[in-house]
Design a protein around this motif. Structure first.
Motif, PDB file in Angstrom:
ATOM      1  N   TYR A  84       0.840  -1.199   0.000  1.00 47.45           N
ATOM      2  CA  TYR A  84       0.000   0.000   0.000  1.00 47.45           C
ATOM      3  C   TYR A  84       0.876   1.251   0.000  1.00 47.45           C
ATOM      4  CZ  TYR A  84      -3.058   3.740   1.419  1.00 47.45           C
ATOM      5  OH  TYR A  84      -3.723   4.933   1.468  1.00 47.45           O
ATOM      6  N   ASN A 110      -1.750  -7.652  -1.598  1.00 45.35           N
ATOM      7  CA  ASN A 110      -2.336  -7.224  -2.863  1.00 45.35           C
ATOM      8  C   ASN A 110      -2.322  -8.404  -3.829  1.00 45.35           C
ATOM      9  OD1 ASN A 110      -1.241  -5.279  -5.627  1.00 45.35           O
ATOM     10  ND2 ASN A 110      -3.321  -5.574  -4.986  1.00 45.35           N
ATOM     11  N   VAL A 114      -8.434  -0.679  -3.068  1.00 42.03           N
ATOM     12  CA  VAL A 114      -7.794   0.628  -3.022  1.00 42.03           C
ATOM     13  C   VAL A 114      -7.878   1.203  -4.428  1.00 42.03           C
ATOM     14  CG1 VAL A 114      -5.652   1.867  -2.579  1.00 42.03           C
ATOM     15  CG2 VAL A 114      -6.258  -0.116  -1.165  1.00 42.03           C
TER      16      VAL A 114
END
Length: 83
Positions: free
Chosen positions: A8, A63, A42
């Motif tokens: 992130y 992710n 996101v």
């Protein structure tokens, strides 16, 4: 939890983040109560990054997927200033 991951932090350093939202994968037909199909999306101006839980207690996330982004800077579709 997602905000603390290196993945992130890397995304946030190179792209503008517009939204973070949670959800559950609809493709989880074999075990509907499984936490493994809990998703955190996101959304940036380039694409949407999908983070998933990596263990039963969801103590780690990663992710695991990408999709296109719905965000773009355009003129309004409706004539909002005519009222």
């Amino acid at each position: 939890m997602v905000l603390q991951t290196e993945q992130y932090q890397e995304i946030a350093s190179r792209e503008t983040i517009y939204a973070i939202k949670q959800g559950v994968s609809r493709f989880n037909v074999s075990e509907p109560s499984s936490i493994y199909h809990y998703e955190i999306s996101v959304q940036t101006e380039k694409q949407t990054y999908i983070f998933n839980c990596k263990d039963k207690l969801c103590t780690k996330v990663s992710n695991d997927g990408w999709s296109y982004s719905r965000y773009s800077d355009n003129e309004p579709v409706l004539p909002l200033d005519s009222f």
